[in-house]
Design a protein around this motif. Structure first.
Motif, PDB file in Angstrom:
ATOM      1  N   ASP A 309      32.943 -13.939  -7.512  1.00  0.00           N
ATOM      2  CA  ASP A 309      31.585 -14.489  -7.421  1.00  0.00           C
ATOM      3  C   ASP A 309      30.942 -14.598  -8.800  1.00  0.00           C
ATOM      4  N   ASP A 310      31.262 -13.666  -9.669  1.00  0.00           N
ATOM      5  CA  ASP A 310      30.733 -13.770 -11.034  1.00  0.00           C
ATOM      6  C   ASP A 310      31.285 -14.993 -11.751  1.00  0.00           C
ATOM      7  N   ILE A 311      32.538 -15.339 -11.469  1.00  0.00           N
ATOM      8  CA  ILE A 311      33.110 -16.546 -12.063  1.00  0.00           C
ATOM      9  C   ILE A 311      32.366 -17.790 -11.561  1.00  0.00           C
ATOM     10  N   MET A 312      32.035 -17.822 -10.280  1.00  0.00           N
ATOM     11  CA  MET A 312      31.284 -18.945  -9.727  1.00  0.00           C
ATOM     12  C   MET A 312      29.907 -19.060 -10.383  1.00  0.00           C
ATOM     13  N   ARG A 313      29.229 -17.948 -10.561  1.00  0.00           N
ATOM     14  CA  ARG A 313      27.915 -17.989 -11.199  1.00  0.00           C
ATOM     15  C   ARG A 313      28.027 -18.395 -12.667  1.00  0.00           C
ATOM     16  N   PHE A 314      29.094 -17.945 -13.323  1.00  0.00           N
ATOM     17  CA  PHE A 314      29.297 -18.357 -14.721  1.00  0.00           C
ATOM     18  C   PHE A 314      29.520 -19.868 -14.821  1.00  0.00           C
ATOM     19  N   LEU A 315      30.318 -20.433 -13.928  1.00  0.00           N
ATOM     20  CA  LEU A 315      30.536 -21.878 -13.934  1.00  0.00           C
ATOM     21  C   LEU A 315      29.246 -22.637 -13.639  1.00  0.00           C
ATOM     22  N   ASP A 316      28.407 -22.095 -12.780  1.00  0.00           N
ATOM     23  CA  ASP A 316      27.126 -22.738 -12.504  1.00  0.00           C
ATOM     24  C   ASP A 316      26.237 -22.717 -13.750  1.00  0.00           C
ATOM     25  N   LEU A 317      26.262 -21.635 -14.490  1.00  0.00           N
ATOM     26  CA  LEU A 317      25.449 -21.564 -15.707  1.00  0.00           C
ATOM     27  C   LEU A 317      25.926 -22.537 -16.775  1.00  0.00           C
ATOM     28  N   THR A 318      27.236 -22.728 -16.874  1.00  0.00           N
ATOM     29  CA  THR A 318      27.778 -23.611 -17.905  1.00  0.00           C
ATOM     30  C   THR A 318      27.780 -25.079 -17.490  1.00  0.00           C
ATOM     31  N   HIS A 319      28.120 -25.374 -16.244  1.00  0.00           N
ATOM     32  CA  HIS A 319      28.215 -26.767 -15.806  1.00  0.00           C
ATOM     33  C   HIS A 319      26.863 -27.362 -15.450  1.00  0.00           C
ATOM     34  N   VAL A 320      26.052 -26.609 -14.728  1.00  0.00           N
ATOM     35  CA  VAL A 320      24.787 -27.144 -14.224  1.00  0.00           C
ATOM     36  C   VAL A 320      23.661 -26.916 -15.227  1.00  0.00           C
ATOM     37  N   GLN A 321      23.499 -25.677 -15.664  1.00  0.00           N
ATOM     38  CA  GLN A 321      22.397 -25.358 -16.562  1.00  0.00           C
ATOM     39  C   GLN A 321      22.717 -25.589 -18.034  1.00  0.00           C
ATOM     40  N   LYS A 322      23.978 -25.860 -18.372  1.00  0.00           N
ATOM     41  CA  LYS A 322      24.400 -26.171 -19.738  1.00  0.00           C
ATOM     42  C   LYS A 322      24.039 -25.046 -20.712  1.00  0.00           C
ATOM     43  N   LEU A 323      24.352 -23.821 -20.341  1.00  0.00           N
ATOM     44  CA  LEU A 323      24.093 -22.669 -21.191  1.00  0.00           C
ATOM     45  C   LEU A 323      25.368 -22.245 -21.900  1.00  0.00           C
ATOM     46  N   ASP A 324      25.223 -21.777 -23.124  1.00  0.00           N
ATOM     47  CA  ASP A 324      26.375 -21.372 -23.925  1.00  0.00           C
ATOM     48  C   ASP A 324      26.666 -19.884 -23.708  1.00  0.00           C
ATOM     49  N   ILE A 325      27.878 -19.468 -24.094  1.00  0.00           N
ATOM     50  CA  ILE A 325      28.315 -18.099 -23.833  1.00  0.00           C
ATOM     51  C   ILE A 325      27.425 -17.069 -24.526  1.00  0.00           C
ATOM     52  N   PRO A 326      27.074 -17.208 -25.812  1.00  0.00           N
ATOM     53  CA  PRO A 326      26.190 -16.191 -26.409  1.00  0.00           C
ATOM     54  C   PRO A 326      24.852 -16.062 -25.680  1.00  0.00           C
ATOM     55  N   PHE A 327      24.315 -17.169 -25.231  1.00  0.00           N
ATOM     56  CA  PHE A 327      23.048 -17.112 -24.493  1.00  0.00           C
ATOM     57  C   PHE A 327      23.232 -16.420 -23.144  1.00  0.00           C
ATOM     58  N   ILE A 328      24.339 -16.734 -22.460  1.00  0.00           N
ATOM     59  CA  ILE A 328      24.598 -16.096 -21.162  1.00  0.00           C
ATOM     60  C   ILE A 328      24.793 -14.595 -21.324  1.00  0.00           C
ATOM     61  N   ALA A 329      25.561 -14.195 -22.355  1.00  0.00           N
ATOM     62  CA  ALA A 329      25.826 -12.770 -22.561  1.00  0.00           C
ATOM     63  C   ALA A 329      24.570 -12.007 -22.943  1.00  0.00           C
ATOM     64  N   MET A 330      23.588 -12.685 -23.523  1.00  0.00           N
ATOM     65  CA  MET A 330      22.373 -12.003 -23.951  1.00  0.00           C
ATOM     66  C   MET A 330      21.269 -12.038 -22.903  1.00  0.00           C
ATOM     67  N   TYR A 331      21.079 -13.185 -22.249  1.00  0.00           N
ATOM     68  CA  TYR A 331      19.910 -13.369 -21.387  1.00  0.00           C
ATOM     69  C   TYR A 331      20.252 -13.604 -19.911  1.00  0.00           C
ATOM     70  N   ARG A 332      21.542 -13.767 -19.572  1.00  0.00           N
ATOM     71  CA  ARG A 332      21.929 -13.950 -18.168  1.00  0.00           C
ATOM     72  C   ARG A 332      23.034 -12.966 -17.778  1.00  0.00           C
ATOM     73  N   LYS A 333      23.076 -11.830 -18.441  1.00  0.00           N
ATOM     74  CA  LYS A 333      24.165 -10.878 -18.213  1.00  0.00           C
ATOM     75  C   LYS A 333      24.141 -10.300 -16.806  1.00  0.00           C
ATOM     76  N   GLU A 334      22.986 -10.260 -16.179  1.00  0.00           N
ATOM     77  CA  GLU A 334      22.913  -9.677 -14.835  1.00  0.00           C
ATOM     78  C   GLU A 334      23.610 -10.542 -13.800  1.00  0.00           C
ATOM     79  N   GLN A 335      23.891 -11.805 -14.109  1.00  0.00           N
ATOM     80  CA  GLN A 335      24.540 -12.689 -13.151  1.00  0.00           C
ATOM     81  C   GLN A 335      26.065 -12.623 -13.224  1.00  0.00           C
ATOM     82  N   CYS A 336      26.619 -12.008 -14.263  1.00  0.00           N
ATOM     83  CA  CYS A 336      28.084 -11.909 -14.396  1.00  0.00           C
ATOM     84  C   CYS A 336      28.437 -10.610 -15.116  1.00  0.00           C
TER      85      CYS A 336
END
Length: 798
Positions: A309-336
């Motif tokens: 499920d974390d992989i699905m949420r990560f793909l949603d952040l990158t494909h739909v919201q167009k967020l980069d990995i450093p941003f996800i690891a810093m500000y969206r870490k609770e989702q994955c």
């Protein structure tokens, strides 16, 4: 008539007057000019002697010599002395024409004209009315000077003609009366004050109106500025690319998406954002991680901590919201959360106490691995979509060329199975298998030129030759097709028991003899070849054989005659000189790259094969699924043909292709692991924090970072170098010591070494470094460390 009187004048007289310059000064209050006395009567002028003309010319020159310069007049005006100017040469011909006109109108000579203008206002008024009518306007000179500045004397003749052109008296033949027509003079361009009117008039006659030319010029400058504004016309493309100044770079800056995503989407295409696509991709990525397709810096863990499920949420952040990995690891870490764990650090954390654990930078290697798998998945889907479009087009072209109903039905079944296999392919190798099958049954390059396509060179193969000879019908009599055999091997589908034909193979083959295949044995050989090739190109069969081969194949090495001589115990290939049946799964480092290099240098012989046990098991399994259970003589003959087909398929096509795939797999796996190790070492180096001063190290200056003295060992040429760096990393001073590392007992060398030690001591005393860094390159650096330590002790004792 007045016009006739003026026009009847002899042109020779005018030329002589111009040439002699018969102008004298007249202070009549109206026109000022240098005009000499000249005879009115034309007959008397013709009788003038040459001597009198010379006297008049000398008199004119003498009078010109007495004239004051413009500077003199300016000096007199500054001293409040008003002196009338001598008449200029301007309007010379105009004044001549005026005198001639008055002589004939009023009967006045030059002398009378002068005296009359001085003493009588009636003659002046008559002249004004004659030239200008009853209008009391400005004098002629004032009007002329207001319109234009005085021209240069060198342009006098042409300028005078232009000024005279305003007052030419012409006859209006239509009314029979003399009418004065004033020809409007072309205005001189204000943009070219130094250009004469004659030259300007000539330019206007040739090129047109000046204002229009200026307007066109302005428009041309505007367009040229726009062209000059384009950087592509001023710089080379390589320069623009290096400086990120191309149109593509501007578009990347304008798009509100991370740059690496934009660059990646250029090759992969826009990723799908629907829920079904994300679920399918997340499942594929999860399977790849579980199966160890992407090693995460070390051996694969047995307990998998990654959540799907974390992989699905990560793909949603990158494909739909167009967020980069450093941003996800810093500000969206609770989702994955499970994707942020380090595979290697996960084990270390259990052994070390949190209080003893040193702070480290997080790499987020799982996120980067998932991003790489995401890119592979998108490229795989893009290739599958492109192949499907190509297959549909190619199948339609092939169907238009075939008129046999049986062949069309067989092609339709093959095409449907190919599309099914293409949709189910989950790796590049499986897609390659499907593509090989399609190219076998629908070879390229057979489309007619009449359909508007270029004719490609055709590749003649034995399979296509047998197929054109009609042997595909004999191949279909052998029993199960390649697709059915693959289904049986993968246990996907079990058909009914195979039934043998009543005729013997030779009897059926005798019906298909031709000029190319003259005997039944030749026909059977060609049919067996077709069946073996079809089995070797079947994706399901290759998948089954590949799994068995990759799991059980072994690698063996032995030195060649040259290798026995070259490879000794200290050679870099000594560790791979003798290998005996090492499994493919045991190659978990870069050892295969050494084997590959030694093989290229012809120092080793490398064999990759299945052990006899697994090979016999594979052959037995294929025979069980492909042979029939019949006991009749014809059934035994058919089974003999089937065994030959399986032998050709396995040893002629499948096993050699599996060996090539194994070599490619080992090479790519070794390169990936080597790159990962290099990346790990580099990360460990760059993630080290700056040197922290100890609590006991109290200095008077409070700097943000300590001062560092760096040392690099040198053998003498170059010498051992000391570099002093400030708190910002800037170089402050450099010291070269050529004799510091000398170990000679010579008195001279010992003295040089002591001198260098004193220089190093002074260097350290002057700069007071907080820490000394030594670059270790060989064993001599340990002795250099002792020398530096000795100098440091002497510094402390001072």
């Amino acid at each position: 008539m007045e016009g006739d009187n003026i026009n009847d004048r002899d042109p020779d007289d005018e030329d002589e007057e111009d040439e002699d310059g018969q102008d004298e000064y007249e202070n009549d209050g109206f026109i000022v000019d240098d005009v000499e006395d000249e005879d009115v009567d034309e007959d008397e002028e013709r009788e003038d002697s040459d001597e009198e003309r010379r006297k008049k010319k000398k008199k004119r020159k003498k009078k010109e010599a007495e004239d004051l310069d413009e500077d003199d007049y300016e000096l007199l005006r500054e001293n409040d002395v008003n002196v009338p100017k001598v008449g200029s040469k301007k309007f010379k011909r105009l004044k001549k024409a005026r005198r001639d006109f008055d002589e004939e109108q009023f009967g006045l000579s030059d002398d009378e004209f002068d005296g009359g203008m001085k003493g009588s206002a009636t003659a002046e008024e008559k002249l004004k009315r004659t030239l200008f009518g009853d209008d009391d306007g400005q004098p002629l000179e004032d009007i002329a000077e207001d319109e234009e500045p005085i021209e240069e004397e060198e342009d006098g003749d042409m300028g005078e003609e232009d000024e005279m052109a305003d007052f030419i008296v012409e006859e209006d033949e239509e009314h029979g009366a003399s009418v004065r027509r004033k020809k409007m003079k072309n205005k001189k361009s204000r943009h070219a004050p130094d250009v004469s009117s004659s030259a300007l008039k000539e330019a206007i006659d040739i090129f047109g109106d000046v204002d229009e030319l200026l307007l066109l010029r302005k428009q041309g400058l505007d367009s040229s500025e726009q062209k000059e504004g384009r950087l592509e016309d001023q710089f080379e493309p390589t320069v623009l690319s290096e400086k990120y100044m191309t149109e593509k770079d501007d578009q990347i800056r304008m798009t509100d998406i991370p740059e690496r995503m934009q660059i990646s989407e250029e090759s992969t295409g826009t990723p799908p954002i629907d829920e079904l696509s994300i679920i399918e991709e997340s499942t594929w990525i999860f399977n790849q991680l579980i199966n160890g397709a992407v090693p995460l810096f070390g051996k694969e863990r047995q307990d998998h901590f990654i959540n799907k499920d974390d992989i699905m949420r990560f793909l949603d952040l990158t494909h739909v919201q167009k967020l980069d990995i450093p941003f996800i690891a810093m500000y969206r870490k609770e989702q994955c959360l499970t994707l942020l764990q380090d595979p290697e650090q996960h084990d270390v954390d259990d052994d070390q106490d949190k209080s003893e654990k040193a702070p480290t930078m997080k790499w987020h290697r799982v996120l980067w691995a998932i991003q790489d798998l995401d890119r592979k998945w998108l490229l795989l889907q893009k290739r599958k979509s492109g192949l499907q479009l190509h297959y549909n087009k190619r199948f339609e072209e092939e169907s238009r060329r075939i008129y046999d109903e049986t062949r069309l039905n067989l092609n339709q079944q093959l095409f449907e199975s190919i599309l099914k296999d293409l949709r189910g392919a989950e790796s590049e190798r499986e897609v390659d298998d499907v593509d090989a099958k399609f190219n076998l049954h629908f070879p390229p390059g057979e489309v007619g030129v009449d359909e508007g396509q270029y004719k490609r060179p055709k590749r003649r193969s034995q399979y296509s030759t047998c197929n054109k000879a009609g042997l595909w019908e004999v191949a279909s009599k052998f029993g199960y097709s390649a697709e059915q055999l693959g289904a049986h091997l993968s246990l996907e589908k079990m058909d009914d028991e195979l039934e043998d034909a009543k005729e013997t193979p030779e009897e059926i083959a005798s019906n298909f003899t031709c000029a190319m295949f003259e005997t039944p044995q030749a026909v059977l050989k060609g049919a067996r070849h077709m069946a073996a090739v079809e089995i070797s190109c079947e994706p399901s069969v290759k998948r089954c054989v590949r799994n068995i081969f990759m799991d059980n194949a072994v690698v063996s090495t032995s030195p060649t005659p040259d290798g026995k001589i070259a490879i000794d115990s200290f050679h870099q290939f000594a560790g791979v000189k003798w290998l005996r049946e090492k499994p493919l799964a045991r190659f978990d480092d870069a050892q295969w790259l050494l084997i590959q290099k030694a093989e290229e240098e012809k120092l080793l012989q490398v064999t990759i094969k299945l052990p006899e046990k697994f090979l016999n098991k594979l052959i037995k399994e294929c025979n069980d699924q492909y042979l029939s259970n019949g006991v009749s003589k014809s059934a035994q003959q058919w089974n003999e043909q089937r065994k030959l087909i399986l032998h050709d398929a396995l040893f002629g096509f499948l096993l050699p292709s599996m060996e090539k795939e194994a070599r490619s797999l080992l090479a790519s796996r070794a390169k990936n692991r080597l790159l990962l190790e290099y990346g790990k070492d580099l990360w460990n180096k760059v993630s080290v924090g700056p040197y922290q001063k100890k609590e006991s190290d109290v200095s008077s200056d409070e700097e943000t970072a300590p001062r560092v003295m760096a040392c690099c060992w040198g053998p003498g040429k170059p010498a051992t170098t000391f570099v002093m760096l400030d708190s910002s990393g800037e170089v402050l001073d450099v010291l070269y010591t050529a004799a510091l590392t000398l170990r000679s007992q010579n008195v001279h060398d010992q003295q040089r070494k002591k001198n260098d030690q004193q220089r190093v001591l002074k260097f350290m005393t002057d700069h007071q470094p907080h820490v000394v860094v030594l670059g270790a390159v060989n064993l001599s650096c340990t002795r250099l460390k002792d020398d530096i330590y000795e100098v440091g002790l002497s510094l402390l004792t001072c």
